[in-house]
Motif scaffolding. Structure first.
Motif, PDB file in Angstrom:
ATOM      1  N   VAL A  10       3.941  -3.661   1.757  1.00 53.79           N
ATOM      2  CA  VAL A  10       3.585  -5.075   1.944  1.00 53.79           C
ATOM      3  C   VAL A  10       2.106  -5.305   1.662  1.00 53.79           C
ATOM      4  CG1 VAL A  10       3.520  -6.977   3.609  1.00 53.79           C
ATOM      5  CG2 VAL A  10       5.440  -5.357   3.637  1.00 53.79           C
ATOM      6  N   PHE A  11       1.286  -4.345   2.077  1.00 53.75           N
ATOM      7  CA  PHE A  11      -0.166  -4.539   2.014  1.00 53.75           C
ATOM      8  C   PHE A  11      -0.712  -4.541   0.587  1.00 53.75           C
ATOM      9  CE2 PHE A  11      -4.448  -2.736   1.807  1.00 53.75           C
ATOM     10  CZ  PHE A  11      -5.146  -3.619   2.628  1.00 53.75           C
ATOM     11  N   HIS A  12      -0.345  -3.571  -0.228  1.00 50.17           N
ATOM     12  CA  HIS A  12      -1.062  -3.353  -1.480  1.00 50.17           C
ATOM     13  C   HIS A  12      -0.907  -4.456  -2.540  1.00 50.17           C
ATOM     14  CE1 HIS A  12      -1.585   0.829   0.048  1.00 50.17           C
ATOM     15  NE2 HIS A  12      -2.740   0.677  -0.562  1.00 50.17           N
ATOM     16  N   PRO A  13       0.304  -4.958  -2.833  1.00 48.08           N
ATOM     17  CA  PRO A  13       0.373  -6.006  -3.874  1.00 48.08           C
ATOM     18  C   PRO A  13      -0.422  -7.259  -3.524  1.00 48.08           C
ATOM     19  CG  PRO A  13       2.557  -5.104  -3.417  1.00 48.08           C
ATOM     20  CD  PRO A  13       1.649  -4.583  -2.357  1.00 48.08           C
ATOM     21  N   GLU A  14      -0.284  -7.719  -2.272  1.00 47.57           N
ATOM     22  CA  GLU A  14      -0.969  -8.942  -1.892  1.00 47.57           C
ATOM     23  C   GLU A  14      -2.475  -8.744  -1.753  1.00 47.57           C
ATOM     24  OE1 GLU A  14       0.528 -12.561  -1.101  1.00 47.57           O
ATOM     25  OE2 GLU A  14       0.795 -11.320  -2.877  1.00 47.57           O
ATOM     26  N   SER A  15      -2.906  -7.600  -1.247  1.00 47.01           N
ATOM     27  CA  SER A  15      -4.346  -7.375  -1.123  1.00 47.01           C
ATOM     28  C   SER A  15      -4.989  -7.216  -2.501  1.00 47.01           C
ATOM     29  CB  SER A  15      -4.623  -6.148  -0.245  1.00 47.01           C
ATOM     30  OG  SER A  15      -3.948  -5.013  -0.738  1.00 47.01           O
ATOM     31  N   SER A  16      -4.252  -6.630  -3.447  1.00 43.17           N
ATOM     32  CA  SER A  16      -4.762  -6.554  -4.815  1.00 43.17           C
ATOM     33  C   SER A  16      -4.893  -7.950  -5.417  1.00 43.17           C
ATOM     34  CB  SER A  16      -3.833  -5.691  -5.673  1.00 43.17           C
ATOM     35  OG  SER A  16      -4.323  -5.555  -6.987  1.00 43.17           O
TER      36      SER A  16
END
Length: 424
Positions: free
Chosen positions: A140-146
């Protein structure tokens, strides 16, 4: 904690968390780099990846406490990496169409629960459950934080991706160090203290969610623009993505040997105690963090194809020497390997996003997911190889993986094409 804000978009800061930003606020954000937002998302990335690296760092303790084989250690890494990889492209594809403001703190919540399960796990199945929960949080974290990093980049995409990525690498480096100082002396249940880091991450991500909600216009996919320099055909785009996949395989299979088994290698070959071996792992991961900082800005300046080529293939002399080095030169070589090899990932992600414009989240999720997946498969395969041969033999085999970097010569010059059309 005060929510992170950007000096460049004062109008957007006062917007509510769920409301759209006024039209004038989007322009400044798009024309200047929001370093406060990049700093906040990098800090959250550090917390996220520090927690994840704790799992890897306590493998020697778990192996002894639960009587695990190298194959079972590899299985823990495999389920973690698979849960951290399969969901990421799907989440990125969904949020490309419907940017989700508060998905980031929700993802950190999964990581928090996984951390608590890890602290009190009584057997291998519970360790696997903890690994799955931590991996889901990462998905959940990586795509949106990118995406947030790209939104705040002001057009300096390589720099923004590197600043975002270096937070994760710094967290990955801190995990083994903190594990050596606090977890190894006090046992498995002391892992629960790291839940405080997850809580800090959730608070930071709620603040980022407010900025995200106020600047949603920057997250909307943009229509594809025809390039006067010539549009790449679908076949060439797919071919270039396949080449990048080969490079990710080479990079992350090799990194799996260091992340999961480097401490065991040092203990086996040089007779180091666990805490000393983890300090060497910290040294390697700190070098990875430094290389990440360098890779993005250099790619912005000289071109990402060159950075990709030099990073993957250029590390081969060091990996070939590593299995034959003494302890001192092992430390020197792993620093060189970390710096050179780490400079590629930011360049790969931004290069792929330029290949497929308008799909920022999907491409970020695809490549973060592929990286995690290759790391998991590598850990499982190399763990089995170590069981049937020896841990030293693993490094003799992996030494040749960076030679696959030669396929980078097949990558098309996307940046040159953009420059012809004035779009770079």
């Amino acid at each position: 904690m005060t929510p992170p804000q950007t000096a460049s978009v004062p109008a957007s800061i006062s917007a509510s968390a769920g409301g759209a930003a006024p039209a004038p606020s989007a322009a400044p954000a798009a024309s200047s780099t929001a370093f406060k937002v990049l700093g906040a998302i990098s800090l959250a990335h550090m917390m996220n990846d520090m927690i994840q690296s704790v799992l890897l760092a306590i493998y020697p303790m778990l192996k002894q406490s639960f009587g695990l084989s190298f194959g079972q250690i590899g299985l823990i890494t495999l389920v973690y990496q698979i849960s951290a990889s399969l969901l990421q492209p799907c989440i990125g594809f969904y949020t490309d169409k419907r940017p989700t403001t508060y998905s980031l703190p929700v993802g950190m919540g999964f990581t928090l629960v996984g951390l608590l399960v890890l602290a009190f796990a009584p057997s291998l199945p519970y360790l696997l459950l903890a690994a799955v929960l931590v991996g889901t949080g990462s998905s959940v974290f990586h795509p949106e934080s990118s995406r947030v990093a790209r939104m705040a980049s002001g057009g300096r995409h390589g720099l923004a991706q590197s600043l975002f990525q270096v937070g994760g690498n710094a967290g990955s480096a801190l995990g083994p160090l903190l594990a050596a100082l606090f977890i190894i002396p006090h046992g498995q249940r002391s892992v629960a203290w790291f839940s405080l880091a997850a809580l800090v991450g959730i608070v930071v991500l709620i603040g980022i969610g407010r900025w995200y909600g106020a600047n949603r216009a920057l997250a909307r996919p943009k229509a594809r623009v025809a390039r006067p320099g010539g549009e790449l055909s679908r076949g060439k785009v797919v071919g270039a993505l396949a080449v990048l996949g080969v490079l990710i395989f080479s990079k992350y299979f090799y990194l799996a040997s260091l992340h999961s088994y480097f401490t065991f290698y040092l203990i086996d070959k040089f007779g180091l105690p666990v805490r000393s071996a983890q300090l060497y792992l910290f040294l390697f991961l700190a070098a990875v963090a430094f290389g990440t900082v360098v890779g993005g800005p250099v790619g912005d300046r000289i071109g990402r194809r060159i950075v990709i080529w030099v990073s993957i293939l250029g590390v081969a002399p060091f990996t070939l020497l590593l299995p034959h080095a003494n302890l001192f030169w092992t430390g020197v070589l792993v620093v060189a390997i970390g710096v050179v090899l780490a400079s590629a990932f930011s360049a790969i992600v931004v290069y792929a996003q330029e290949l497929v414009p308008g799909r920022v989240g999907m491409i970020a999720g695809l490549f973060f997911g592929l990286a995690f997946g290759m790391g998991g498969l590598g850990a499982a395969a190399l763990g089995h190889l170590a069981d049937v041969t020896s841990i030293s033999y693993v490094y003799q085999v992996c030494a040749y993986l960076p030679l696959l970097g030669v396929v980078a010569v097949l990558l098309p010059d996307v940046e040159g094409r953009r420059a012809v059309g004035g779009l770079r």
